[in-house]
Design an enzyme around this catalytic site. Structure first.
Site, PDB file in Angstrom:
ATOM      1  N   TYR A  33     -74.110 -35.474 -17.608  1.00 35.50           N
ATOM      2  CA  TYR A  33     -73.459 -34.223 -17.211  1.00 35.50           C
ATOM      3  C   TYR A  33     -73.142 -34.251 -15.728  1.00 35.50           C
ATOM      4  CZ  TYR A  33     -77.803 -32.271 -15.165  1.00 35.50           C
ATOM      5  OH  TYR A  33     -78.905 -32.043 -14.399  1.00 35.50           O
ATOM      6  N   ARG A  52     -69.092 -39.252  -9.044  1.00 36.63           N
ATOM      7  CA  ARG A  52     -70.420 -39.394  -9.667  1.00 36.63           C
ATOM      8  C   ARG A  52     -70.317 -39.287 -11.192  1.00 36.63           C
ATOM      9  NH1 ARG A  52     -75.191 -35.534  -7.685  1.00 36.63           N
ATOM     10  NH2 ARG A  52     -74.025 -34.029  -8.929  1.00 36.63           N
ATOM     11  N   LYS A 145     -76.943 -39.233 -14.008  1.00 38.91           N
ATOM     12  CA  LYS A 145     -77.140 -37.801 -14.278  1.00 38.91           C
ATOM     13  C   LYS A 145     -77.184 -37.579 -15.793  1.00 38.91           C
ATOM     14  CE  LYS A 145     -75.780 -33.389 -12.163  1.00 38.91           C
ATOM     15  NZ  LYS A 145     -77.134 -32.928 -11.879  1.00 38.91           N
ATOM     16  N   GLU A 177     -87.739 -37.008  -5.131  1.00 39.08           N
ATOM     17  CA  GLU A 177     -86.817 -35.861  -5.045  1.00 39.08           C
ATOM     18  C   GLU A 177     -87.433 -34.672  -5.755  1.00 39.08           C
ATOM     19  OE1 GLU A 177     -83.141 -36.489  -7.250  1.00 39.08           O
ATOM     20  OE2 GLU A 177     -84.193 -37.522  -8.854  1.00 39.08           O
ATOM     21  N   LEU A 201     -81.431 -39.038  -7.911  1.00 42.16           N
ATOM     22  CA  LEU A 201     -80.015 -38.758  -8.144  1.00 42.16           C
ATOM     23  C   LEU A 201     -79.338 -38.699  -6.771  1.00 42.16           C
ATOM     24  CD1 LEU A 201     -77.969 -37.886 -10.452  1.00 42.16           C
ATOM     25  CD2 LEU A 201     -78.131 -35.648  -9.376  1.00 42.16           C
TER      26      LEU A 201
HETATM   27  N1  PDD Z   1     -78.932 -30.649 -10.262  1.00 38.04           N
HETATM   28  N2  PDD Z   1     -81.678 -34.385  -8.085  1.00 38.04           N
HETATM   29  C1  PDD Z   1     -81.639 -33.973  -9.369  1.00 38.04           C
HETATM   30  C2  PDD Z   1     -82.627 -34.553 -10.325  1.00 38.04           C
HETATM   31  C3  PDD Z   1     -80.689 -33.010  -9.776  1.00 38.04           C
HETATM   32  O1  PDD Z   1     -80.634 -32.617 -11.056  1.00 38.04           O
HETATM   33  C4  PDD Z   1     -79.791 -32.467  -8.815  1.00 38.04           C
HETATM   34  C5  PDD Z   1     -78.743 -31.459  -9.167  1.00 38.04           C
HETATM   35  C6  PDD Z   1     -79.874 -32.911  -7.481  1.00 38.04           C
HETATM   36  C7  PDD Z   1     -78.950 -32.418  -6.411  1.00 38.04           C
HETATM   37  O2  PDD Z   1     -77.636 -32.886  -6.624  1.00 38.04           O
HETATM   38  P1  PDD Z   1     -76.354 -32.087  -6.104  1.00 38.04           P
HETATM   39  O3  PDD Z   1     -76.536 -31.874  -4.655  1.00 38.04           O
HETATM   40  O4  PDD Z   1     -75.223 -32.989  -6.423  1.00 38.04           O
HETATM   41  O5  PDD Z   1     -76.299 -30.791  -6.861  1.00 38.04           O
HETATM   42  C8  PDD Z   1     -80.826 -33.890  -7.157  1.00 38.04           C
HETATM   43  C9  PDD Z   1     -77.888 -29.747 -10.684  1.00 38.04           C
HETATM   44  C10 PDD Z   1     -77.546 -28.707  -9.683  1.00 38.04           C
HETATM   45  C11 PDD Z   1     -78.281 -29.191 -12.029  1.00 38.04           C
HETATM   46  O6  PDD Z   1     -78.936 -29.900 -12.745  1.00 38.04           O
HETATM   47  O7  PDD Z   1     -77.891 -28.073 -12.356  1.00 38.04           O
END
Ligand code: PDD
Length: 281
Positions: A33, A52, A145, A177, A201
């Site tokens: 996703y 990504r 992701k 993270e 991620l």
């Molecule tokens: N999640 N690490 C993980 C495991 C994540 O699922 C996410 C984002 C991030 C931050 O990535 P970004 O800055 O691209 O949003 C780091 C999204 C917001 C979600 O699962 O809804």
């Protein structure tokens, strides 16, 4: 919630959108996703989010679509739902066959689902929040992701039970993270964050904050920090598309710095807001 969602070429009311019980997303979590913020009707950092999405699909060999397909899907989601500020979710699974089999039995058409949900656009400095330490129990390809989020969900449940907004994950004491965010620490004026590899991620907000930090001429080290250093940190924050830059004032019982939003964090939040303003101008 979306008024209209996209599913395999159709625009439907959410309750009308249905996938097969043989969809490999349902059976095996065989899919990926992507989440993209929309500010005042315009996608923010769209190129990076689409890059990504392409990477995630390529990593698990699900057939992709050209950029133009995803871009017009973004434009149509915004237009059909009349939403100014929101989060777009793309969900792509390997598709459905008529029987269960770990390996697909033939060529298979991916299932593509997209929706948009409202997001509040904020310009304030968020109050420092609490996080909790957890062992990172997830698999070793966290750079993809994946829709397989069971580890992340169990960890988020633990955080919620401990009145924290997010877990801080570590492997043998080395911070990776959050369950849906990336962490940054400040010590003696230096900004630290875990490097991009298979353990995290590559957050788009993380990358954007690193770019802002370079523009602000901050000293940045893409090096992980250790949980034994937490009590000595000056500042701590997390980043994600929905939370942007969120100061963290406490991990378990450890107060970070003086528990307030630190000066570098504040500087980066202000720079983030300025970049959003520039995007909207
Ligand atoms: N999640 N690490 C993980 C495991 C994540 O699922 C996410 C984002 C991030 C931050 O990535 P970004 O800055 O691209 O949003 C780091 C999204 C917001 C979600 O699962 O809804």
């Amino acid at each position: 919630m979306s008024d209209l969602v996209y599913l395999n070429g159709e625009w439907l009311a959410p309750e009308q959108a249905k996938v097969s019980v043989f969809d490999r997303g349902f059976l095996f979590a065989d899919g990926i996703y992507e989440v993209m913020p929309i500010y005042q009707g315009r996608p923010f950092l769209a190129t990076q989010h689409l890059a990504r999405l392409h990477r995630s699909l390529a990593a698990i060999a699900i057939p992709d679509q050209p950029d133009e397909f995803w871009q017009s899907l973004v434009a149509e989601l915004i237009e059909r739902n009349g939403l100014q500020n929101g989060l777009i979710y793309f969900q792509v699974t390997r598709g459905a066959e008529t029987k269960r089999s770990h390996l697909p039995q033939g060529p298979i058409t991916p299932t593509i689902f997209a929706s948009i949900s409202p997001l509040e656009l904020h310009w304030d400095i968020p109050k420092p929040a609490k996080a909790v330490l957890c062992e990172d129990i997830r698999w070793l390809r966290c750079d993809i992701k994946s829709i397989s989020l069971l580890g992340n969900i169990v960890l988020k449940q633990y955080a919620q039970q401990h009145h924290a907004i997010e877990p801080m994950l570590h492997r043998d004491g080395v911070v990776t993270e959050g369950a849906s965010s990336n962490y940054f620490a400040v010590k003696d004026g230096v900004l630290y964050t875990a490097p991009t590899n298979h353990l995290i991620l590559p957050g788009i907000t993380r990358m954007w904050v690193l770019q802002l930090a370079h523009q602000l001429k901050l000293t940045v080290r893409e090096e992980p920090f250790h949980i034994s250093e937490l009590a000595q940190l000056d500042e701590l924050f997390l980043t994600s598309s929905s939370r942007e830059v969120q100061p963290i004032g406490q991990i378990d019982d450890i107060i970070i710095g003086n528990g307030r939003c630190g000066p570098l964090t504040q500087q980066l939040i202000e720079a983030f807001h300025a970049s959003k303003r520039a995007h909207l101008a």
